[in-house]
Design an enzyme around this catalytic site. Structure first.
Site, PDB file in Angstrom:
ATOM      1  N   TYR A  32       0.862  -1.190   0.000  1.00 28.16           N
ATOM      2  CA  TYR A  32       0.000   0.000   0.000  1.00 28.16           C
ATOM      3  C   TYR A  32       0.901   1.244   0.000  1.00 28.16           C
ATOM      4  O   TYR A  32       1.165   1.811   1.071  1.00 28.16           O
ATOM      5  CB  TYR A  32      -0.896   0.019   1.233  1.00 28.16           C
ATOM      6  CG  TYR A  32      -1.795  -1.184   1.406  1.00 28.16           C
ATOM      7  CD1 TYR A  32      -2.864  -1.412   0.538  1.00 28.16           C
ATOM      8  CD2 TYR A  32      -1.597  -2.074   2.446  1.00 28.16           C
ATOM      9  CE1 TYR A  32      -3.702  -2.506   0.715  1.00 28.16           C
ATOM     10  CE2 TYR A  32      -2.434  -3.170   2.629  1.00 28.16           C
ATOM     11  CZ  TYR A  32      -3.478  -3.385   1.763  1.00 28.16           C
ATOM     12  OH  TYR A  32      -4.312  -4.457   1.937  1.00 28.16           O
ATOM     13  N   TRP A  36      -3.860   6.228   2.574  1.00 27.50           N
ATOM     14  CA  TRP A  36      -5.229   5.719   2.703  1.00 27.50           C
ATOM     15  C   TRP A  36      -5.967   6.506   3.780  1.00 27.50           C
ATOM     16  O   TRP A  36      -5.401   6.838   4.832  1.00 27.50           O
ATOM     17  CB  TRP A  36      -5.215   4.233   3.056  1.00 27.50           C
ATOM     18  CG  TRP A  36      -5.411   3.338   1.876  1.00 27.50           C
ATOM     19  CD1 TRP A  36      -6.554   2.672   1.529  1.00 27.50           C
ATOM     20  CD2 TRP A  36      -4.448   3.002   0.870  1.00 27.50           C
ATOM     21  NE1 TRP A  36      -6.356   1.946   0.373  1.00 27.50           N
ATOM     22  CE2 TRP A  36      -5.072   2.136  -0.056  1.00 27.50           C
ATOM     23  CE3 TRP A  36      -3.115   3.369   0.651  1.00 27.50           C
ATOM     24  CZ2 TRP A  36      -4.426   1.619  -1.169  1.00 27.50           C
ATOM     25  CZ3 TRP A  36      -2.451   2.856  -0.462  1.00 27.50           C
ATOM     26  CH2 TRP A  36      -3.102   2.002  -1.347  1.00 27.50           C
ATOM     27  N   ASN A  37      -7.240   6.749   3.527  1.00 26.14           N
ATOM     28  CA  ASN A  37      -8.053   7.652   4.336  1.00 26.14           C
ATOM     29  C   ASN A  37      -8.165   7.236   5.803  1.00 26.14           C
ATOM     30  O   ASN A  37      -7.661   7.912   6.704  1.00 26.14           O
ATOM     31  CB  ASN A  37      -9.434   7.743   3.668  1.00 26.14           C
ATOM     32  CG  ASN A  37     -10.374   8.741   4.294  1.00 26.14           C
ATOM     33  OD1 ASN A  37     -10.365   8.954   5.484  1.00 26.14           O
ATOM     34  ND2 ASN A  37     -11.218   9.334   3.474  1.00 26.14           N
ATOM     35  N   ASP A  39      -6.883   4.719   7.370  1.00 23.46           N
ATOM     36  CA  ASP A  39      -5.579   4.376   7.925  1.00 23.46           C
ATOM     37  C   ASP A  39      -4.917   5.608   8.524  1.00 23.46           C
ATOM     38  O   ASP A  39      -4.392   5.572   9.642  1.00 23.46           O
ATOM     39  CB  ASP A  39      -4.666   3.806   6.837  1.00 23.46           C
ATOM     40  CG  ASP A  39      -5.099   2.447   6.335  1.00 23.46           C
ATOM     41  OD1 ASP A  39      -4.391   1.460   6.592  1.00 23.46           O
ATOM     42  OD2 ASP A  39      -6.138   2.372   5.662  1.00 23.46           O
ATOM     43  N   GLN A 106     -13.994   6.267   2.369  1.00 22.34           N
ATOM     44  CA  GLN A 106     -13.822   5.252   3.420  1.00 22.34           C
ATOM     45  C   GLN A 106     -14.461   5.752   4.709  1.00 22.34           C
ATOM     46  O   GLN A 106     -14.836   6.931   4.806  1.00 22.34           O
ATOM     47  CB  GLN A 106     -12.325   4.966   3.648  1.00 22.34           C
ATOM     48  CG  GLN A 106     -11.793   3.805   2.848  1.00 22.34           C
ATOM     49  CD  GLN A 106     -10.375   3.420   3.211  1.00 22.34           C
ATOM     50  OE1 GLN A 106      -9.575   4.236   3.643  1.00 22.34           O
ATOM     51  NE2 GLN A 106     -10.035   2.161   3.003  1.00 22.34           N
ATOM     52  N   ASP A 170     -12.947  -4.921   2.839  1.00 21.83           N
ATOM     53  CA  ASP A 170     -13.135  -5.095   1.403  1.00 21.83           C
ATOM     54  C   ASP A 170     -13.884  -6.352   0.991  1.00 21.83           C
ATOM     55  O   ASP A 170     -14.822  -6.292   0.191  1.00 21.83           O
ATOM     56  CB  ASP A 170     -11.774  -5.104   0.696  1.00 21.83           C
ATOM     57  CG  ASP A 170     -10.954  -3.860   0.973  1.00 21.83           C
ATOM     58  OD1 ASP A 170     -11.363  -3.028   1.806  1.00 21.83           O
ATOM     59  OD2 ASP A 170      -9.891  -3.727   0.359  1.00 21.83           O
ATOM     60  N   TYR A 356      -8.037 -12.043   5.035  1.00 20.76           N
ATOM     61  CA  TYR A 356      -8.362 -10.611   5.015  1.00 20.76           C
ATOM     62  C   TYR A 356      -9.525 -10.283   5.961  1.00 20.76           C
ATOM     63  O   TYR A 356      -9.363 -10.386   7.169  1.00 20.76           O
ATOM     64  CB  TYR A 356      -8.613 -10.195   3.566  1.00 20.76           C
ATOM     65  CG  TYR A 356      -8.221  -8.779   3.219  1.00 20.76           C
ATOM     66  CD1 TYR A 356      -7.090  -8.164   3.756  1.00 20.76           C
ATOM     67  CD2 TYR A 356      -8.985  -8.048   2.315  1.00 20.76           C
ATOM     68  CE1 TYR A 356      -6.742  -6.869   3.412  1.00 20.76           C
ATOM     69  CE2 TYR A 356      -8.633  -6.748   1.947  1.00 20.76           C
ATOM     70  CZ  TYR A 356      -7.522  -6.168   2.500  1.00 20.76           C
ATOM     71  OH  TYR A 356      -7.180  -4.892   2.156  1.00 20.76           O
ATOM     72  N   GLU A 401      -0.497  -6.696   9.607  1.00 23.78           N
ATOM     73  CA  GLU A 401      -1.743  -6.051   9.187  1.00 23.78           C
ATOM     74  C   GLU A 401      -2.938  -6.620   9.947  1.00 23.78           C
ATOM     75  O   GLU A 401      -3.820  -5.891  10.398  1.00 23.78           O
ATOM     76  CB  GLU A 401      -1.920  -6.243   7.680  1.00 23.78           C
ATOM     77  CG  GLU A 401      -3.096  -5.532   7.068  1.00 23.78           C
ATOM     78  CD  GLU A 401      -3.180  -5.716   5.558  1.00 23.78           C
ATOM     79  OE1 GLU A 401      -4.075  -5.107   4.940  1.00 23.78           O
ATOM     80  OE2 GLU A 401      -2.348  -6.484   4.996  1.00 23.78           O
TER      81      GLU A 401
END
Length: 435
Positions: A32, A36-37, A39, A106, A170, A356, A401
Site C-alpha cells: 500500500y 489511505w483515508n 488508515d 472510506q 473489502d 483478510y 496487518e
C-alpha cells in the site's frame, strides 16, 4: 499515566516514522504505497501519543485530496513513484482532482482522530491547538455533510456504500449476496499486484477483484457524479459500521462546533446525529444479538455474521439488556481465540481465519470496540479485548496487518502503520471511556 515505554513502543514509533512519506504515512511498504483515508486517521491518533505536530500534519496531508463537493477519497496518490507495486492506480480511477485520488471514500474516522489530536495539543497550548484544528474542522464538517447529501439522499439516517472498498472491510462476507449481482466483466484487464507481496490465501479472490473493478469502471463512466452513481449503483448497502463511525464523528464535530461558537453548525449536527442515532438503534436484531446493515437494492437485511454488527457500540448509549446481549455474543465469538474479536463468527461456513476480512482479527477494530464498550460501562470486556490485542502483537504476530485468531500468526502486510498506532493508543491504560 501510561506505563513506561518498552521495546514494542519503540518498534511501533519506528514503524510510523519509517512509513512516513513527507508528512503522510503509507500503511506499509509496497503493498500500500500511498495515503489511505481511514488508515491515516488511526495513524494520526498514534502519532499524537508522541508527536502532535506530526499528527496534525497527517490529517492536513489527507485533506489535500478533498474534492470540491466535500468527499475525502479513500486513496490520495501524492507521489506516484510507488505506482509499480499497486493496482488500481490513478489511470484506472480516472478522476480529475488536482491531486490524483481514487473516486470513492472510506469510513469517516477523520473527525474522531481530529478530536484526539486536538485534545493532545490543547493540553500543551489550547490556543495553538484551536488555530491548527479549525481548518481541519471545516474540512471534516464538509465531508460529514457530503455523506448525508450523497449517501443518504432519502434522509433515512443510515449512509450507504456503493463499493465494498468504501467499508474498509473489502471482502467481508457481508457483501457476498450484493456483490454477486455485480458482473465480473471489465473494460480493461485486471492486473493484480497485491498477491506479489502477500500470499493469495490471505487476500480476496480474483472474482472479487473483477467485481470491484467493474464497479470502479461503472462509476467512472458517469463521471463520478454522486447522483448518477446513486442511480446506477448495483451495489448499495446502508451500512452500520460506517454509519456508527459517522455518528461518532458527528458527536466530535458537535463538540468542536460548541467550542468554536458555531451555533448553526451545532444545530445542524444535532439534527443529523439524532436522525442517525434513531436509525442505527432500529437496526438491532435481538435474535442475532447484533446490529445489521440493509441491502438497498433488495430491501433485505444483511445478516452475515461479521464484526460490523458490534461496531455501533462506538456511538450509541445502549440500554443495559442490549449491551449485555451484545457483549455476551462478542465473548462467544472470542472464546478460545487469540488477539481479540474475529471479523466473522468462528465455525460458520463463512469463517476463513487467514483471509483478510473473512475471519482475521484486526487491531483497529478491537480499538473501536474497546472505546464503545467503555462508553457503555463494559470495562471488563473492553480490557480483555485490549489485553488480547497487545498480547498477540507482543508474543506471536508482531505489527502485522491482521492476525489469525486460531494461531496468533501475523498475516497480510508487515510493519503495518495502523497496527503500530493501535498498540500505542491501546497500551495507555488510562485512555478514558471513549465517549
Amino acid at each position: 499515566m501510561p506505563p513506561p515505554d518498552n521495546k514494542f513502543v519503540a518498534k511501533a514509533k519506528a514503524i510510523l516514522e519509517a512509513n512516513d512519506r513527507n508528512g503522510y504515512t503509507v500503511p506499509t511498504h509496497r503493498l500500500y504505497p500511498f495515503q489511505w483515508n481511514w488508515d491515516s486517521a488511526f495513524v494520526a491518533m498514534g502519532f499524537a501519543q508522541f508527536d502532535v505536530d506530526r499528527a496534525f500534519r497527517e490529517l492536513e496531508r489527507l485533506v489535500e485530496g478533498q474534492w470540491a463537493d466535500g468527499m475525502i477519497p479513500h486513496i490520495v496518490f501524492h507521489d506516484l513513484s510507488g505506482a509499480d507495486s499497486y493496482y488500481p492506480g490513478p489511470a484506472v480511477w480516472g478522476t480529475s482532482h488536482t491531486v490524483a485520488t481514487s473516486g470513492i471514500t472510506q469510513p469517516p474516522v477523520f473527525a474522531i482522530a481530529l478530536r484526539a489530536v486536538h485534545d493532545a495539543a490543547a493540553a500543551v497550548d489550547s490556543a495553538a491547538a484551536n488555530a491548527r484544528t479549525l481548518p481541519l474542522y471545516e474540512a471534516a464538517l464538509k465531508w460529514q455533510r457530503w455523506w448525508y447529501a450523497a449517501r443518504d439522499p432519502e434522509n433515512t439516517g443510515l449512509v450507504a456504500l456503493l463499493h465494498p472498498w468504501e467499508s474498509g472491510s473489502d471482502n467481508s462476507p457481508a457483501w457476498d449476496i450484493a456483490l454477486a449481482r455485480v458482473p465480473t466483466t471489465t473494460i480493461k484487464p485486471v492486473v493484480r499486484k497485491d498477491t506479489n507481496h502477500v500470499a493469495a490465501a490471505m487476500r480476496p479472490h480474483d472474482q472479487d477483484y473483477a467485481r470491484f473493478i467493474h464497479l470502479v469502471e461503472t462509476y467512472a463512466d458517469v463521471g463520478w457524479d454522486p447522483a448518477r452513481q446513486w442511480a446506477t449503483a448495483p451495489f448499495k448497502i446502508a451500512e452500520i459500521q460506517t454509519t456508527a463511525i459517522l455518528l461518532k464523528a458527528g458527536e466530535d464535530l458537535a463538540r468542536f462546533a460548541a467550542d468554536f461558537g458555531r451555533a448553526s453548525d451545532a444545530a445542524d449536527l444535532a439534527a443529523l446525529n439524532a436522525r442517525t442515532r434513531a436509525a442505527l438503534l432500529a437496526q438491532w436484531r435481538p435474535a442475532l444479538n447484533r446490529f445489521v446493515s440493509r441491502d438497498l437494492v433488495s430491501g433485505a437485511d444483511v445478516d452475515a455474521s461479521t464484526h460490523a454488527g458490534f461496531v455501533p457500540v462506538l456511538a450509541l448509549d445502549l440500554d443495559a439488556p442490549v449491551a449485555r446481549a451484545m457483549v455476551a455474543e462478542m465473548a462467544r465469538w472470542s472464546a478460545g481465540k487469540l488477539g481479540g474479536l474475529p471479523t466473522t463468527e468462528p465455525g460458520t461456513p463463512i469463517w476463513e481465519p487467514k483471509r483478510y476480512w473473512r475471519g482475521p482479527v484486526w487491531a483497529v477494530i478491537n480499538w473501536l470496540l474497546v472505546d464503545g464498550l467503555r462508553r457503555n460501562a463494559h470495562a471488563v470486556f473492553a480490557d480483555q479485548l485490549r489485553e488480547a490485542t497487545l498480547a498477540v502483537i507482543e508474543t506471536t504476530a508482531g505489527f502485522a496487518e491482521y492476525f489469525d485468531p486460531d494461531t496468533g500468526e501475523g498475516c497480510g502486510g508487515e510493519d503495518f502503520s495502523w497496527t503500530a498506532a493501535a498498540y500505542l493508543c491501546l497500551r495507555d491504560a488510562d485512555r478514558g471511556d471513549g465517549s
